[in-house]
Design a protein around this motif. Structure first.
Motif, PDB file in Angstrom:
ATOM      1  N   LYS A 188      -2.891  -9.809  -5.852  1.00 18.13           N
ATOM      2  CA  LYS A 188      -2.397  -8.511  -6.303  1.00 18.13           C
ATOM      3  C   LYS A 188      -1.544  -7.849  -5.232  1.00 18.13           C
ATOM      4  O   LYS A 188      -0.602  -7.104  -5.541  1.00 18.13           O
ATOM      5  N   GLY A 189      -1.867  -8.118  -3.979  1.00 18.48           N
ATOM      6  CA  GLY A 189      -1.093  -7.545  -2.892  1.00 18.48           C
ATOM      7  C   GLY A 189       0.351  -7.992  -2.933  1.00 18.48           C
ATOM      8  O   GLY A 189       1.276  -7.193  -2.715  1.00 18.48           O
ATOM      9  N   ASN A 196       7.487  -3.151  -5.646  1.00 24.05           N
ATOM     10  CA  ASN A 196       8.016  -1.969  -4.972  1.00 24.05           C
ATOM     11  C   ASN A 196       9.284  -2.257  -4.173  1.00 24.05           C
ATOM     12  O   ASN A 196       9.616  -1.522  -3.244  1.00 24.05           O
ATOM     13  N   ALA A 197       9.962  -3.321  -4.529  1.00 26.04           N
ATOM     14  CA  ALA A 197      11.261  -3.660  -3.929  1.00 26.04           C
ATOM     15  C   ALA A 197      11.173  -4.004  -2.452  1.00 26.04           C
ATOM     16  O   ALA A 197      12.199  -4.069  -1.768  1.00 26.04           O
ATOM     17  N   CYS A 198       9.962  -4.232  -1.927  1.00 25.99           N
ATOM     18  CA  CYS A 198       9.848  -4.673  -0.532  1.00 25.99           C
ATOM     19  C   CYS A 198      10.502  -6.046  -0.361  1.00 25.99           C
ATOM     20  O   CYS A 198      11.032  -6.373   0.703  1.00 25.99           O
ATOM     21  N   SER A 245       0.882   3.919  -6.012  1.00 22.62           N
ATOM     22  CA  SER A 245      -0.219   4.865  -5.832  1.00 22.62           C
ATOM     23  C   SER A 245      -0.908   4.621  -4.496  1.00 22.62           C
ATOM     24  O   SER A 245      -0.710   3.573  -3.868  1.00 22.62           O
ATOM     25  N   PRO A 246      -1.730   5.577  -4.036  1.00 27.05           N
ATOM     26  CA  PRO A 246      -2.473   5.370  -2.786  1.00 27.05           C
ATOM     27  C   PRO A 246      -3.366   4.126  -2.832  1.00 27.05           C
ATOM     28  O   PRO A 246      -3.520   3.440  -1.815  1.00 27.05           O
ATOM     29  N   ALA A 247      -3.929   3.841  -4.018  1.00 27.97           N
ATOM     30  CA  ALA A 247      -4.773   2.655  -4.145  1.00 27.97           C
ATOM     31  C   ALA A 247      -3.946   1.382  -3.977  1.00 27.97           C
ATOM     32  O   ALA A 247      -4.378   0.420  -3.313  1.00 27.97           O
ATOM     33  N   GLU A 248      -2.743   1.365  -4.553  1.00 30.18           N
ATOM     34  CA  GLU A 248      -1.861   0.208  -4.406  1.00 30.18           C
ATOM     35  C   GLU A 248      -1.382   0.050  -2.961  1.00 30.18           C
ATOM     36  O   GLU A 248      -1.262  -1.068  -2.457  1.00 30.18           O
ATOM     37  N   GLU A 254      -3.772  -4.036   3.175  1.00 32.43           N
ATOM     38  CA  GLU A 254      -4.797  -5.054   3.434  1.00 32.43           C
ATOM     39  C   GLU A 254      -4.213  -6.456   3.313  1.00 32.43           C
ATOM     40  O   GLU A 254      -4.552  -7.359   4.090  1.00 32.43           O
ATOM     41  N   TRP A 255      -3.316  -6.645   2.355  1.00 30.45           N
ATOM     42  CA  TRP A 255      -2.687  -7.964   2.193  1.00 30.45           C
ATOM     43  C   TRP A 255      -1.768  -8.294   3.354  1.00 30.45           C
ATOM     44  O   TRP A 255      -1.726  -9.416   3.850  1.00 30.45           O
ATOM     45  N   LEU A 256      -1.028  -7.270   3.829  1.00 28.16           N
ATOM     46  CA  LEU A 256      -0.124  -7.489   4.949  1.00 28.16           C
ATOM     47  C   LEU A 256      -0.873  -7.783   6.240  1.00 28.16           C
ATOM     48  O   LEU A 256      -0.403  -8.584   7.075  1.00 28.16           O
TER      49      LEU A 256
END
Length: 262
Positions: A188-189, A196-198, A245-248, A254-256
């Motif tokens: 999900k990360g 988010n276009a990262c 969102s803050p949760a996302e 955490e994934w990074l």
């Protein structure tokens, strides 16, 4: 002066006058023996001490050269828009000085002319600012104070410039650090990262395209530092790029942090 001619020969007589007394004592420098315990002969005492200091410095310098590999820069790449040039290490303190608001922008003359001018004039007039004959630093507060302030300021500004530059360079665009793997690309990360276009700047495989690569970012930045960069931006990345969102954001951070170099 008188000229006398005898036949074909001329004689010239010079008469000189002097106001220096013949019995005046000559000003010879005193011998070092007249100052017991305060001086020493240049050869071999003083020269030997200087040579010993030079040997210690040379051995220490060569030890550092052999123990620490010289840092090499990146390959020249005119298409790399994320490259952050910095001056050589001996100009880093001036480079860092211009980052402060009171020495940049409308006040750039303070950082480029006034502060360096004050430092240069203090160095130029140091012999007149403190004319004491004392050799002990505590007995020469003006010269000692100028030296300490200068060394502390240069060291602190150089360290700050180097630290900020290292924080800005996560890894070179297009380069993949050795022994580094993308953690859970199907997680999900990664979905939040792509949504988010990262992915447009940091690449599909985190290798970096228009921005720095993120491979191995978990070894260099903590979760709080990554969150701060996402919120405030850094370098060419503006603030507010993340629209989740803050949760996302928490999941993405955490994934990074799992992108570590093994």
């Amino acid at each position: 002066m008188a000229n006398n001619q005898e036949g074909n020969h001329k004689q010239v007589h010079y008469v000189g006058d002097s106001h220096v007394r013949a019995d005046r004592s000559k000003l010879y420098p005193k011998d070092y023996d007249e100052f017991p315990g305060k001086t020493e002969p240049f050869l071999p005492n003083f020269l030997l001490k200087e040579w010993m200091v030079a040997v210690v410095f040379l051995v220490g310098f060569m030890t550092l050269v052999m123990a620490e590999e010289p840092p090499l820069g990146e390959f020249a790449d005119p298409t790399n828009t994320s490259f952050l040039p910095v001056p050589d290490w001996y100009f880093l303190f001036l480079y860092q000085l211009l980052k402060h608001k009171w020495a940049a922008g409308d006040f750039v003359v303070v950082g480029t002319m006034i502060v360096p001018g004050i430092a240069f004039m203090a160095l130029l007039f140091a012999p007149w600012l403190d004319r004491s004959k004392e050799r002990r630093p505590l007995k020469r507060p003006v010269a000692t104070g100028i030296m300490i302030i200068t060394l502390v300021a240069i060291s602190a500004l150089t360290w700050a410039a180097e630290y900020e530059h290292e924080q800005q360079l996560l890894s070179a665009p297009g380069e993949t650090p050795e022994n580094t793997e993308i953690a859970a690309k199907d997680s999900k990360g990664y979905d939040i990262y792509a949504k988010n276009a990262c992915i447009k700047c940091h690449g599909e495989n985190l290798e970096g395209t228009n921005g720095p690569g993120l491979l191995g970012v978990g070894n260099k930045l903590s979760a709080d530092e990554i969150s701060k960069i996402i919120a405030e931006g850094r370098g060419t990345m503006p603030a507010g790029m993340f629209q989740g969102s803050p949760a996302e954001e928490k999941i993405l951070v955490e994934w990074l942090t799992k992108q570590t170099q093994k």
